[in-house]
Design a protein around this motif. Structure first.
Motif, short mmCIF file in Angstrom:
data_model
loop_
_atom_site.label_atom_id
_atom_site.label_comp_id
_atom_site.label_asym_id
_atom_site.label_seq_id
_atom_site.Cartn_x
_atom_site.Cartn_y
_atom_site.Cartn_z
N ARG A 1 -11.82 -134.26 -43.22
CA ARG A 1 -13.21 -134.71 -43.32
C ARG A 1 -13.45 -135.45 -44.63
O ARG A 1 -14.13 -136.49 -44.65
CB ARG A 1 -14.15 -133.50 -43.20
N GLN B 1 -12.01 -138.88 -44.42
CA GLN B 1 -12.87 -139.72 -43.60
C GLN B 1 -13.95 -140.38 -44.45
O GLN B 1 -14.18 -141.59 -44.37
CB GLN B 1 -13.51 -138.88 -42.50
N ASN C 1 -14.79 -135.29 -36.33
CA ASN C 1 -13.44 -135.18 -36.87
C ASN C 1 -12.93 -133.78 -36.58
O ASN C 1 -13.64 -132.80 -36.78
CB ASN C 1 -13.47 -135.45 -38.37
#
Length: 400
Positions: free
Chosen positions: A97, A100, A111
């Motif tokens: 995460r 991302q 995710n």
């Protein structure tokens, strides 16, 4: 296919738990699950290589960002992200995460992470393909990341003492190196065969590296590195560290067994422990066309098998034939000239060699081969081995 048959001939019966799936939509090529693009970091030696101090979120962000930049794709068009990881807590959910957001992908893009041990990166591809096939989204990012420098195989987790009362459960705690020795002994894989295969692999990888076949798939990563004298400096890693062009059979023969005094597995004929990451963008064919995205391959099928944990390395020997059967054949280009990318694969497949699974495949990366030869990806085999990963970084970039 001959090699798979030879291995299968040594095995008694089929393993339980076989799962094979054809991902094609009969009669509707617009629904095909296609491979759009893929990038990876260099693969570095754990503990002493260029990424020994590089956090996995940095590695993952580098490849996520590169895929989006290469395609000039707005990140909010991604329907889901799946990241394969073994060693990070929670299969790397927090790392994924964070990576991302470091890549500029908004919080509206979901995710998740997956741990299927050595095939975690392949499983990420399968998960994203499944989401596309069932209509949840039309575009997804499948990734894999591992830092074996910062996280080592060790504590197996919280398991019951009662597990020792069950043979198969006990076998799950056998070190990976010993399972390698078990395979060698049980199926007659001699030290000589292993060393010769290792030499061939190194020679092919060195030739491919020298020819620049990996250049377009590798994302250079700038990071911090501390040398043996304690000096910290900024470096840019641009190539794989595990390729040894100077490898000789004589040198391999001199190496001592690594896991067992009278064993056959050595540091020269087994995989290095590694740090690295990769990302692959998958899409429904019609969506790729609408967005003007390239199609470099088609995911036709996959297969997952369960095998005895004390010989977990035999998984691909069962998964590959099952995936190929579901795909309706084997990889293109095995015999004669391959048809164009858009032609039906069911008519063109012939029996031939099994696809390579490992990072050091010498024929160049997926995108380069597909663009120049019109090939399609036919299968993504994976195996459920019930073993901790300790030998290689699992990445999805070359599942062809």
């Amino acid at each position: 296919m001959h090699r798979a048959r030879v291995v299968l001939s040594h095995l008694q019966g089929a393993p339980r738990g076989l799962r094979a799936q054809n991902t094609a939509a009969p009669g509707d090529p617009d629904q095909d699950i296609v491979v759009v693009h893929g990038r990876r970091t260099p693969i570095c030696k754990a503990k002493r290589g260029g990424f020994k101090e590089t956090a996995p979120d940095e590695l993952l962000s580098a490849v996520m960002s590169a895929v989006l930049k290469d395609l000039n794709l707005s990140p909010d068009k991604i329907g889901d992200i799946c990241v394969g990881n073994v060693l990070q807590p929670g299969a790397g959910a927090l790392v994924a995460r964070i990576a991302q957001f470091m890549s500029g992908i908004p919080e509206t893009v979901p995710n998740h992470t997956i741990n299927r041990q050595c095939s975690s990166g392949l499983q990420a591809i399968i998960d994203i393909a499944g989401g596309i096939r069932n209509g949840s989204y039309d575009l997804g990012l499948a990734c894999g990341v591992e830092s074996m420098s910062l996280r080592s195989v060790g504590q197996p987790g919280d398991i019951s003492a009662r597990s020792m009362d069950f043979q198969k459960a006990r076998d799950c705690t056998i070190p990976m190196g010993i399972t390698s020795e078990n395979v060698a002994e049980r199926f007659g894989v001699t030290r000589q065969k292993q060393d010769m295969f290792a030499l061939s692999s190194q020679q092919k990888a060195a030739a491919a590296q020298q020819a620049g076949r990996f250049r377009n798939e590798i994302v250079p990563v700038t990071t911090t590195f501390t040398d043996d004298q304690g000096n910290s400096k900024t470096i840019t890693v641009t190539s794989d560290e595990g390729v040894r062009a100077s490898t000789t059979l004589e040198g391999l023969n001199k190496l001592r067994p690594a896991f067992k005094e009278d064993g056959s597995t050595t540091a020269g004929n087994s995989s290095q422990v590694s740090d690295g990451a990769a990302a692959v963008l998958l899409a429904k064919r019609s969506t790729a066309a609408q967005l003007g995205l390239p199609v470099i391959g088609v995911l036709r099928s996959y297969a997952i098998v369960g095998v005895p944990p004390d010989v977990m390395g035999i998984g691909p020997a069962f998964a590959i034939p099952a995936a190929l059967e579901k795909a309706g054949g084997v990889l293109r280009g095995e015999a004669g000239d391959p048809p164009g990318e858009g032609q039906s694969q069911r008519r063109s497949h012939r029996t031939g060699a099994s696809p390579g699974l490992h990072r050091s495949a010498p024929d160049g990366h997926l995108a380069e081969r597909a663009e120049t030869q019109g090939e399609e990806v036919s299968a993504a085999p994976a195996s459920s081995k019930y073993k901790p990963s300790g030998q290689r970084t699992v990445t999805p970039h070359n599942f062809y």
